[in-house]
Design a protein around this motif. Structure first.
Motif, PDB file in Angstrom:
ATOM      1  N   GLU A 170      -1.512  44.704   0.631  1.00  0.00           N
ATOM      2  CA  GLU A 170      -0.704  44.729  -0.596  1.00  0.00           C
ATOM      3  C   GLU A 170      -0.148  43.324  -0.878  1.00  0.00           C
ATOM      4  O   GLU A 170      -0.236  42.820  -1.997  1.00  0.00           O
ATOM      5  CB  GLU A 170       0.456  45.710  -0.357  1.00  0.00           C
ATOM      6  CG  GLU A 170       1.089  46.252  -1.584  1.00  0.00           C
ATOM      7  CD  GLU A 170       2.297  47.119  -1.218  1.00  0.00           C
ATOM      8  OE1 GLU A 170       3.068  47.404  -2.120  1.00  0.00           O
ATOM      9  OE2 GLU A 170       2.454  47.481  -0.029  1.00  0.00           O
ATOM     10  N   LEU A 213       0.498  47.190 -10.121  1.00  0.00           N
ATOM     11  CA  LEU A 213      -0.047  48.036  -9.047  1.00  0.00           C
ATOM     12  C   LEU A 213       0.571  49.431  -9.087  1.00  0.00           C
ATOM     13  O   LEU A 213      -0.117  50.446  -8.955  1.00  0.00           O
ATOM     14  CB  LEU A 213       0.212  47.357  -7.697  1.00  0.00           C
ATOM     15  CG  LEU A 213      -0.590  47.911  -6.524  1.00  0.00           C
ATOM     16  CD1 LEU A 213      -2.082  47.893  -6.809  1.00  0.00           C
ATOM     17  CD2 LEU A 213      -0.304  47.129  -5.255  1.00  0.00           C
ATOM     18  N   MET A 214       1.871  49.495  -9.314  1.00  0.00           N
ATOM     19  CA  MET A 214       2.533  50.799  -9.344  1.00  0.00           C
ATOM     20  C   MET A 214       2.029  51.641 -10.527  1.00  0.00           C
ATOM     21  O   MET A 214       1.840  52.850 -10.405  1.00  0.00           O
ATOM     22  CB  MET A 214       4.050  50.635  -9.408  1.00  0.00           C
ATOM     23  CG  MET A 214       4.779  51.924  -9.106  1.00  0.00           C
ATOM     24  SD  MET A 214       6.558  51.715  -9.063  1.00  0.00           S
ATOM     25  CE  MET A 214       6.807  51.074  -7.434  1.00  0.00           C
ATOM     26  N   VAL A 229      -1.383  52.993  -9.576  1.00  0.00           N
ATOM     27  CA  VAL A 229      -1.250  54.082  -8.599  1.00  0.00           C
ATOM     28  C   VAL A 229      -0.770  55.362  -9.299  1.00  0.00           C
ATOM     29  O   VAL A 229      -1.354  56.437  -9.150  1.00  0.00           O
ATOM     30  CB  VAL A 229      -0.247  53.671  -7.482  1.00  0.00           C
ATOM     31  CG1 VAL A 229       0.147  54.854  -6.624  1.00  0.00           C
ATOM     32  CG2 VAL A 229      -0.823  52.553  -6.634  1.00  0.00           C
ATOM     33  N   PRO A 275      14.480  56.184  -2.590  1.00  0.00           N
ATOM     34  CA  PRO A 275      15.109  54.914  -2.974  1.00  0.00           C
ATOM     35  C   PRO A 275      14.161  53.732  -3.144  1.00  0.00           C
ATOM     36  O   PRO A 275      14.519  52.740  -3.762  1.00  0.00           O
ATOM     37  CB  PRO A 275      16.056  54.626  -1.803  1.00  0.00           C
ATOM     38  CG  PRO A 275      15.461  55.354  -0.646  1.00  0.00           C
ATOM     39  CD  PRO A 275      14.760  56.549  -1.195  1.00  0.00           C
ATOM     40  N   HIS A 277       9.813  52.103  -3.291  1.00  0.00           N
ATOM     41  CA  HIS A 277       8.669  52.116  -4.208  1.00  0.00           C
ATOM     42  C   HIS A 277       7.903  53.424  -4.175  1.00  0.00           C
ATOM     43  O   HIS A 277       7.184  53.750  -5.121  1.00  0.00           O
ATOM     44  CB  HIS A 277       7.744  50.932  -3.899  1.00  0.00           C
ATOM     45  CG  HIS A 277       8.262  49.655  -4.495  1.00  0.00           C
ATOM     46  ND1 HIS A 277       7.725  48.431  -4.232  1.00  0.00           N
ATOM     47  CD2 HIS A 277       9.293  49.429  -5.368  1.00  0.00           C
ATOM     48  CE1 HIS A 277       8.377  47.496  -4.905  1.00  0.00           C
ATOM     49  NE2 HIS A 277       9.333  48.089  -5.597  1.00  0.00           N
ATOM     50  N   GLY A 288       9.389  56.227  -4.350  1.00  0.00           N
ATOM     51  CA  GLY A 288      10.103  56.874  -5.454  1.00  0.00           C
ATOM     52  C   GLY A 288       9.598  56.340  -6.792  1.00  0.00           C
ATOM     53  O   GLY A 288       9.456  57.090  -7.772  1.00  0.00           O
ATOM     54  N   PHE A 309      19.200  59.997  -3.322  1.00  0.00           N
ATOM     55  CA  PHE A 309      19.558  58.741  -2.630  1.00  0.00           C
ATOM     56  C   PHE A 309      19.888  57.651  -3.656  1.00  0.00           C
ATOM     57  O   PHE A 309      19.300  57.627  -4.735  1.00  0.00           O
ATOM     58  CB  PHE A 309      18.375  58.240  -1.791  1.00  0.00           C
ATOM     59  CG  PHE A 309      17.895  59.237  -0.776  1.00  0.00           C
ATOM     60  CD1 PHE A 309      18.513  59.340   0.460  1.00  0.00           C
ATOM     61  CD2 PHE A 309      16.828  60.090  -1.065  1.00  0.00           C
ATOM     62  CE1 PHE A 309      18.072  60.262   1.399  1.00  0.00           C
ATOM     63  CE2 PHE A 309      16.384  61.016  -0.138  1.00  0.00           C
ATOM     64  CZ  PHE A 309      17.003  61.107   1.095  1.00  0.00           C
ATOM     65  N   ARG A 347      15.342  49.840  -4.963  1.00  0.00           N
ATOM     66  CA  ARG A 347      14.388  48.866  -5.513  1.00  0.00           C
ATOM     67  C   ARG A 347      14.567  48.765  -7.027  1.00  0.00           C
ATOM     68  O   ARG A 347      14.662  49.791  -7.715  1.00  0.00           O
ATOM     69  CB  ARG A 347      12.952  49.315  -5.219  1.00  0.00           C
ATOM     70  CG  ARG A 347      12.634  49.404  -3.741  1.00  0.00           C
ATOM     71  CD  ARG A 347      12.100  48.089  -3.248  1.00  0.00           C
ATOM     72  NE  ARG A 347      11.191  48.277  -2.140  1.00  0.00           N
ATOM     73  CZ  ARG A 347      10.516  47.287  -1.592  1.00  0.00           C
ATOM     74  NH1 ARG A 347      10.629  46.070  -2.056  1.00  0.00           N
ATOM     75  NH2 ARG A 347       9.706  47.513  -0.579  1.00  0.00           N
ATOM     76  N   GLY A 376       7.716  52.945   4.090  1.00  0.00           N
ATOM     77  CA  GLY A 376       8.988  52.369   4.540  1.00  0.00           C
ATOM     78  C   GLY A 376       9.776  53.284   5.465  1.00  0.00           C
ATOM     79  O   GLY A 376      10.976  53.085   5.653  1.00  0.00           O
ATOM     80  N   GLN A 377       9.129  54.287   6.074  1.00  0.00           N
ATOM     81  CA  GLN A 377       9.869  55.241   6.913  1.00  0.00           C
ATOM     82  C   GLN A 377       9.910  54.765   8.360  1.00  0.00           C
ATOM     83  O   GLN A 377       8.885  54.420   8.928  1.00  0.00           O
ATOM     84  CB  GLN A 377       9.186  56.595   6.921  1.00  0.00           C
ATOM     85  CG  GLN A 377       8.996  57.196   5.565  1.00  0.00           C
ATOM     86  CD  GLN A 377       8.499  58.620   5.656  1.00  0.00           C
ATOM     87  OE1 GLN A 377       9.236  59.537   5.992  1.00  0.00           O
ATOM     88  NE2 GLN A 377       7.229  58.825   5.350  1.00  0.00           N
ATOM     89  N   LYS A 399      12.790  56.323  10.314  1.00  0.00           N
ATOM     90  CA  LYS A 399      13.831  57.139  10.966  1.00  0.00           C
ATOM     91  C   LYS A 399      13.740  58.596  10.490  1.00  0.00           C
ATOM     92  O   LYS A 399      13.079  58.881   9.476  1.00  0.00           O
ATOM     93  CB  LYS A 399      15.211  56.567  10.659  1.00  0.00           C
ATOM     94  CG  LYS A 399      15.484  56.409   9.174  1.00  0.00           C
ATOM     95  CD  LYS A 399      16.746  55.585   8.951  1.00  0.00           C
ATOM     96  CE  LYS A 399      17.003  55.378   7.471  1.00  0.00           C
ATOM     97  NZ  LYS A 399      17.960  54.346   7.165  1.00  0.00           N
ATOM     98  N   PRO A 400      14.415  59.502  11.208  1.00  0.00           N
ATOM     99  CA  PRO A 400      14.353  60.921  10.825  1.00  0.00           C
ATOM    100  C   PRO A 400      14.931  61.160   9.434  1.00  0.00           C
ATOM    101  O   PRO A 400      15.769  60.386   8.960  1.00  0.00           O
ATOM    102  CB  PRO A 400      15.216  61.623  11.871  1.00  0.00           C
ATOM    103  CG  PRO A 400      15.390  60.657  12.978  1.00  0.00           C
ATOM    104  CD  PRO A 400      15.230  59.285  12.406  1.00  0.00           C
ATOM    105  N   LEU A 401      14.499  62.248   8.833  1.00  0.00           N
ATOM    106  CA  LEU A 401      15.045  62.618   7.526  1.00  0.00           C
ATOM    107  C   LEU A 401      16.504  63.015   7.680  1.00  0.00           C
ATOM    108  O   LEU A 401      16.889  63.559   8.716  1.00  0.00           O
ATOM    109  CB  LEU A 401      14.306  63.847   6.978  1.00  0.00           C
ATOM    110  CG  LEU A 401      12.830  63.704   6.630  1.00  0.00           C
ATOM    111  CD1 LEU A 401      12.285  65.043   6.127  1.00  0.00           C
ATOM    112  CD2 LEU A 401      12.654  62.635   5.547  1.00  0.00           C
ATOM    113  N   ILE A 458      -7.045  51.769  -5.329  1.00  0.00           N
ATOM    114  CA  ILE A 458      -6.331  50.745  -6.102  1.00  0.00           C
ATOM    115  C   ILE A 458      -7.226  49.530  -6.340  1.00  0.00           C
ATOM    116  O   ILE A 458      -6.753  48.458  -6.717  1.00  0.00           O
ATOM    117  CB  ILE A 458      -4.991  50.327  -5.437  1.00  0.00           C
ATOM    118  CG1 ILE A 458      -5.200  49.850  -3.993  1.00  0.00           C
ATOM    119  CG2 ILE A 458      -3.991  51.461  -5.467  1.00  0.00           C
ATOM    120  CD1 ILE A 458      -3.953  49.214  -3.377  1.00  0.00           C
TER     121      ILE A 458
END
Ligand code: NPW
Ligand code: K
Length: 519
Positions: free
Chosen positions: A22, A35-36, A39, A64, A66, A68, A91, A95, A133-134, A136-138, A211
């Protein structure tokens, strides 16, 4: 084997490799905004063509980042197409591009929900909370919401890029909760975590959103990036080609050592798999109680009757004329024995043909003093077909949490072709690519299908040994794919005997199609 092509349809990448690609595109002048858009528009087209959204309506769950942002482009386009769309953004948006898309969506009249959406609602949820971008736990309340959604309205959630709560590299949930998607539309290239066994119930059917990554950028990826193979790749595979005037002895000769009093069926199913490969001749060493009757089921096999109820490996090996076979399958259903692997090892080391080791042959090696290091003594090629438990016993020092890394390391250190069974089986060969089967049928996990696979692999290997050119370890991946496809396409049922019949028909059709393509 350079199959399939190392293109966007086949490359399996880590999240950092995807991010690097990217960034490369951005450094060449592509903009994030463009790009967004690309997509989002492509996702919207897929959704409209594949789900009944006009009738059901959608709620887009906006995160919160990209991811999203992708969700908001989808929301806007669906809304403009007349779909009933609402948004839920629990959230704070981080961005700026995502913020702009949210403002625009609201300004054109899309409803923003002020509280969580109704879990029993019939509309589709399009989950765009988090993607690459994950880490950590939800949050607990989000995890519980997904649990309730799955309980009350299963099959009505679609995830964008990566299901929220799933690590795109390992396929594991960060905690116990994640979105359970019926379908995941992943951006650019397939992320490795999405194919791993533990992720499959959350990912659902996986669709790649193209893409348009230029081949010059794809070529920057390391050469050992794994490749995904699925039924779409059957058309381009190269089955071993045998001269049309070859006699039965020139079409690959295979010997099978299989079965025990406890596992009689294993021997028969291995033979059925071997026959399905169309190999010229099959010779079998089975315990007395099996070979007495097996000829009725597989009359084309030559039986070398064992006098005992259990196989004595060393006795069988002494009877084999090794210069008259191209491959030897050892293991399905032979059980563990007081016999020491070391007693047979010397004869097997010298065999110049292909040795296929499955099930208890592998367990016997695991119990031997040398363990897998014995493989390095083999003078001919070797393939092994372990399930995860057998693999762990054989390679206790290898961490199997990433099957791709595990199989690849095992192939590299031991010099053998490794077919590591799983919902999405992995195949790694010495100095070669790594393949992972995708879109596999869960039917492949039925008892007996592993025995069919061992026989089929041995048969394809025998054909490979006799066909022109140097022996191609990639045939192990070819055999695994055809076996998996036969299981999913078998109209008569999913038991191993039906599948082996289907396998024979299918493989013949594949070979014939090749002949047609070649002329
Ligand atoms: N690949 C491509 O070519 C393209 C990719 N695109 C899209 O962009 C996506 C990547 O975007 P992205 O980098 O903004 O990351 P994304 O996952 O949206 O969010 C990160 C934010 O979420 C937060 N956060 C994370 N987990 C959390 C949790 N459990 N609970 C709470 N918060 C959590 C995290 O917070 P932090 O961890 O920083 O505190 C951060 O603020 C990618 O998946 C794809 O959809 C396309 O648009 C263009 C082409
Ligand atoms: K997502």
């Amino acid at each position: 084997m350079s199959w399939p092509k190392s293109d966007a349809d086949h490359l399996i990448v880590s999240s950092s490799q995807m991010k690097e690609i990217e960034q490369k595109l951005f450094s060449y002048g592509m903009t994030e905004e463009a790009l967004m858009e690309k997509v989002g528009l492509s996702m919207k087209d897929f959704l409209i063509s594949n789900f009944n959204l006009l009738e059901s309506g959608v709620v887009v769950l906006v995160g919160p980042g990209h991811n999203g942002g992708d969700g908001l482009v989808v929301a806007r386009e669906l809304f403009l197409d007349g779909v009933d769309v609402s948004l839920w953004c629990p959230f704070p948006i981080k961005r700026s591009l995502t913020k702009s898309h949210l403002s625009y969506c609201i300004s054109i009249g899309i409803t923003q929900l002020q509280s969580e959406p109704d879990v029993t609602g019939n509309c589709f949820w399009i989950e765009a909370f988090f993607g690459l971008g994950q880490t950590k736990p939800l949050p607990k309340e989000i995890g519980n919401l997904f649990k309730k959604r799955e309980k009350f309205t299963p099959g009505k959630l679609i995830s964008l890029d990566v299901p929220a709560g799933i690590c795109s590299d390992t396929g594991k949930t960060f905690d116990t909760c994640a979105a359970r998607a019926i379908s995941t539309l992943t951006v650019g290239l397939i992320k490795v975590g999405l194919l791993q066994d533990m992720a499959l119930p959350y990912v659902g059917s996986l669709k790649r959103i193209d893409i348009g990554i230029p081949s010059g950028v794809l070529n920057l990826l390391p050469k050992d990036v794994p490749l995904k193979i699925s039924s779409n790749d059957i058309i381009s595979l190269k089955a071993p080609q045998i001269e049309c005037n070859a006699s039965k002895y020139e079409r690959g000769r295979l010997a099978v050592i299989a079965g025990s009093k406890k596992y009689r069926g294993a021997a028969l199913l291995t033979l059925q798999g071997a026959i399905a490969s169309g190999t010229g001749s099959v010779q079998a060493f089975l315990p007395k109680s099996i070979s007495k009757y097996a000829w009725i089921k597989v009359p084309e096999v030559v039986f070398e009757e064992e006098s005992n109820e259990e196989i004595e490996l060393i006795k069988c090996l002494k009877k084999i004329k090794f210069d008259r076979i191209e491959s030897l399958v050892v293991g399905p259903g032979i059980g563990l024995s007081i016999e020491k692997w070391e007693d047979s090892a010397l004869i097997l080391e010298e065999f110049l043909g292909l040795l296929v080791l499955d099930a208890d042959a592998l367990n016997r090696i695991s119990c031997s003093q040398q363990g897998w290091e014995w493989f390095r003594k083999r003078k001919g090629p070797t393939w092994i077909t372990p399930n995860p438990n057998e693999f762990c016993r054989l390679f206790p020092e290898i961490d199997i949490s990433s099957p791709i890394n595990a199989a690849s390391l095992a192939a590299r250190i031991s010099g053998v072709g490794v077919l590591l069974k799983g919902a999405n089986t992995v195949i790694a060969v010495p100095n070669g690519p790594i393949w992972q089967l995708t879109n596999t049928s869960s039917f492949v996990a039925r008892a007996g299908l592993g025995d069919v696979l061992a026989g089929f692999v041995g048969g394809i290997g025998a054909l490979g040994m006799i066909s022109e050119g140097s022996f191609d370890h990639g045939l192990l991946a070819v055999a695994a794919l055809i076996h998996s496809y036969a299981a999913s396409e078998c109209e008569e049922g999913t038991n191993a005997a039906f599948v082996s019949k289907k396998l024979g028909k299918l493989f013949k059709a594949i070979q014939m199609k090749k002949v047609q393509f070649d002329t």
